[in-house]
Design a protein around this motif. Structure first.
Motif, PDB file in Angstrom:
ATOM      1  N   ALA A 104       0.797  -1.223   0.000  1.00  0.00           N
ATOM      2  CA  ALA A 104       0.000   0.000   0.000  1.00  0.00           C
ATOM      3  C   ALA A 104       0.833   1.278   0.000  1.00  0.00           C
ATOM      4  N   GLY A 105       2.053   1.237   0.521  1.00  0.00           N
ATOM      5  CA  GLY A 105       2.898   2.424   0.486  1.00  0.00           C
ATOM      6  C   GLY A 105       2.221   3.625   1.106  1.00  0.00           C
ATOM      7  N   GLY A 106       2.153   4.730   0.339  1.00  0.00           N
ATOM      8  CA  GLY A 106       1.580   5.967   0.834  1.00  0.00           C
ATOM      9  C   GLY A 106       0.091   5.948   1.035  1.00  0.00           C
ATOM     10  N   LEU A 146       5.212  -4.244   4.006  1.00  0.00           N
ATOM     11  CA  LEU A 146       6.291  -4.781   4.830  1.00  0.00           C
ATOM     12  C   LEU A 146       6.943  -3.701   5.681  1.00  0.00           C
ATOM     13  N   ASN A 147       6.856  -2.453   5.223  1.00  0.00           N
ATOM     14  CA  ASN A 147       7.476  -1.331   5.910  1.00  0.00           C
ATOM     15  C   ASN A 147       6.545  -0.819   7.004  1.00  0.00           C
ATOM     16  N   ASN A 159      -1.198   4.195   6.844  1.00  0.00           N
ATOM     17  CA  ASN A 159      -2.491   3.714   6.381  1.00  0.00           C
ATOM     18  C   ASN A 159      -3.466   3.510   7.528  1.00  0.00           C
ATOM     19  N   LYS A 160      -2.963   3.129   8.686  1.00  0.00           N
ATOM     20  CA  LYS A 160      -3.842   2.984   9.842  1.00  0.00           C
ATOM     21  C   LYS A 160      -4.461   4.334  10.202  1.00  0.00           C
ATOM     22  N   PRO A 190      18.233  -6.392   7.522  1.00  0.00           N
ATOM     23  CA  PRO A 190      19.332  -6.875   6.677  1.00  0.00           C
ATOM     24  C   PRO A 190      19.653  -5.889   5.568  1.00  0.00           C
ATOM     25  N   ARG A 191      20.881  -5.863   5.163  1.00  0.00           N
ATOM     26  CA  ARG A 191      21.339  -4.889   4.166  1.00  0.00           C
ATOM     27  C   ARG A 191      20.478  -4.953   2.903  1.00  0.00           C
ATOM     28  N   GLY A 192      20.027  -3.797   2.461  1.00  0.00           N
ATOM     29  CA  GLY A 192      19.191  -3.715   1.271  1.00  0.00           C
ATOM     30  C   GLY A 192      17.708  -3.707   1.577  1.00  0.00           C
ATOM     31  N   THR A 193      17.324  -4.178   2.774  1.00  0.00           N
ATOM     32  CA  THR A 193      15.916  -4.207   3.156  1.00  0.00           C
ATOM     33  C   THR A 193      15.423  -2.794   3.400  1.00  0.00           C
ATOM     34  N   LEU A 194      14.271  -2.448   2.850  1.00  0.00           N
ATOM     35  CA  LEU A 194      13.657  -1.136   3.058  1.00  0.00           C
ATOM     36  C   LEU A 194      14.602   0.003   2.697  1.00  0.00           C
ATOM     37  N   GLY A 195      15.549  -0.254   1.793  1.00  0.00           N
ATOM     38  CA  GLY A 195      16.455   0.798   1.354  1.00  0.00           C
ATOM     39  C   GLY A 195      17.680   0.998   2.220  1.00  0.00           C
ATOM     40  N   PHE A 196      17.858   0.191   3.268  1.00  0.00           N
ATOM     41  CA  PHE A 196      19.017   0.358   4.148  1.00  0.00           C
ATOM     42  C   PHE A 196      20.270  -0.244   3.488  1.00  0.00           C
ATOM     43  N   ARG A 197      21.283   0.604   3.284  1.00  0.00           N
ATOM     44  CA  ARG A 197      22.542   0.142   2.699  1.00  0.00           C
ATOM     45  C   ARG A 197      23.739   0.693   3.477  1.00  0.00           C
TER      46      ARG A 197
END
Length: 484
Positions: A165-167, A186-187, A194-195, A426-433
């Motif tokens: 759903a994102g935004g 997932l984020n 959304n809630k 974990p690296r790469g998840t949700l944009g975390f690098r």
């Protein structure tokens, strides 16, 4: 399945007109969900609203279209022929409705009825019409009729499922046009977003907004009192609004001499590119063009205390972009402004890992301020008072971290750290690098003063929660705290 009619979106869609409304929507702020939380790649509400209508409504010109929906569509479109409703439409849509006003049998022709529905969709895409009672009533009547005519249980609504759903544009518009929505992601940020827009706002409306404004102001006022000494005004009355920090490494140039050079990792030396306030940083040079340095003793996060040379910066007003040098960072490697030596990305990462990302020992290189009675932003270099405030904030964070766990404001946290020490995804998840640079826990992302501020805001928010939970409406209290 073979007897199901095509939906309108499978036949036609006024894309040009919908796109115009989607572009216009970018400049709208008041009342738009984009002001609730900035979300990347947000889908335009206009496009989602139009697409959902066209997805939920069958094509009346399809031989398999249920008669019940056709009758409802004709009645709803004829309801737009009276002058007071007709005037709400743009010139682009008035032709067919003007004709229907003079000859009510026009919508007996399936193709004409289809085009009238598409005109309505184009008009409903307009932000100004998205909350109009007449447009909402028509859209929801058509959605309900389509759902029941196509086999839905009377009294229920079609379910729109958005698993990413994102935004929240799609589930929000699904509710607006008369459907039910199931949104997930997932984020955790869009889950909360959304809630708020799908549950809390429809349930509590203005009351929620008023309470969030009231308690948000209370938190702001209390936080300013507690943190004032760590964010003091300048002696001339200017108010710092931003502190610009740079993580650092030690140059690995074998010929740099002693003491070693500390290189601030700065991607760009520009501070402001506004025509009336162009400001940038440059390296301070002596009469022979060499970058000047000052010698400092610095204790780093890995426990080492080193004597280093720090290249000095100054602020100037460039006349052109050519006057502004490149930053020190490119593709992860770091170039020393004194010697020109480039430390490779592998070495940069190795140094940063040893210092958990380097946030706690980063270098303050500029302070952004505002001045009473003057517009715009002003820029200054850090002074000794800034360093002293930073040291006091670091000491205060350590003191608070030792004493706060288990206090009433942090019940059930005796075994938890005040500063979040949970591992990052974990690296790469949700944009975390950032893990490759040693930032493995949430607390590694922030400087000590930022952590002091964030933990203060969390504590005050928990205080609000305790105050509100003493009342009669626990669900409203939960909604208020989640929005703070």
């Amino acid at each position: 399945m073979e007897n199901l009619p095509k939906r309108l979106i499978e036949v036609d869609l006024p894309i040009r007109r919908i796109s115009e409304q989607a572009r216009r929507e970018k400049s709208i702020r008041h009342g738009h969900i984009s002001t609730l939380h900035i979300w990347w790649a947000r889908r335009p509400l206009a496009a989602c609203r139009a697409a959902l209508c066209a997805l939920l409504w069958p094509d009346p010109a399809d031989p398999n279209c249920p008669r019940a929906f056709i009758d409802t569509a004709k009645a709803e479109m004829l309801a737009w022929t009276p002058h007071e409703r007709y005037q709400k439409m743009s010139v682009a849509s008035r032709g067919r409705f003007e004709q229907a006003r003079q000859e009510r049998t026009v919508f007996d022709q399936p193709e004409t009825l289809r085009m009238a529905l598409l005109d309505f969709i184009a008009e409903f895409a307009n932000w100004n019409n998205s909350t109009d009672a007449d447009y909402l009533a028509t859209a929801r009547a058509l959605t309900r009729s389509a759902h029941e005519a196509l086999g839905g249980i009377p009294g229920t609504r079609p379910l729109v499922v958005d698993s990413f759903a994102g935004g929240g544009s799609i589930p929000l518009e699904a509710l607006r046009v008369g459907g039910d929505a199931f949104a997930s992601d997932l984020n955790p940020i869009p889950v909360l977003l959304n809630k708020v827009i799908l549950e809390y706002v429809p349930r509590y409306g203005q009351q929620l907004a008023d309470e969030v404004r009231k308690w948000g102001q209370w938190i702001k006022d209390e936080a300013e009192k507690e943190l004032a000494e760590f964010y003091p005004r300048d002696e001339d009355g200017a108010t710092p609004i931003a502190y610009l920090w740079a993580r650092t490494i030690i140059s690995e140039d074998p010929g740099q001499g002693s003491p070693p050079i500390e290189v601030p990792l700065i991607r760009s030396l520009w501070l402001s590119k506004k025509d009336n306030n162009r400001k940038a940083l440059r390296w301070r040079r002596d009469s022979e063009g060499r970058v000047e340095c000052e010698t400092n003793q610095v204790t780093y996060a890995d426990g080492r205390t080193l004597t280093v040379r720090r290249p000095l910066l100054e602020i100037f007003s460039p006349g052109s972009e050519k006057e502004v040098e490149e930053g020190t960072v490119a593709r992860g490697s770091a170039t020393c402004p004194v010697s020109g030596y480039t430390t490779p990305v592998a070495s940069v990462r190795k140094q940063m890992k040893a210092r958990r990302g380097g946030a706690s020992d980063s270098r303050l290189f500029c302070v952004v301020t505002t001045r009473p009675g003057q517009t715009g932003r002003f820029y200054r270099l850090p002074i000794d008072a800034d360093a002293e405030v930073t040291r006091r904030a670091t000491a205060e964070l350590a003191c608070v971290s030792q004493s706060v766990a288990g206090t009433p404001d942090f019940e059930h946290t005796a075994e938890l750290s005040l500063v979040p020490d949970e591992p990052l995804p974990p690296r790469g998840t949700l944009g975390f690098r950032v893990q490759g640079y040693g930032m493995l826990e949430w607390g590694d992302l922030f400087t000590p003063r930022q952590l002091l501020t964030l933990t203060t805001l969390v504590r005050l928010t928990r205080q609000v929660g305790k105050k509100l939970l003493d009342g009669d409406n626990a669900e409203l209290a939960d909604a208020i705290v989640r929005n703070l």
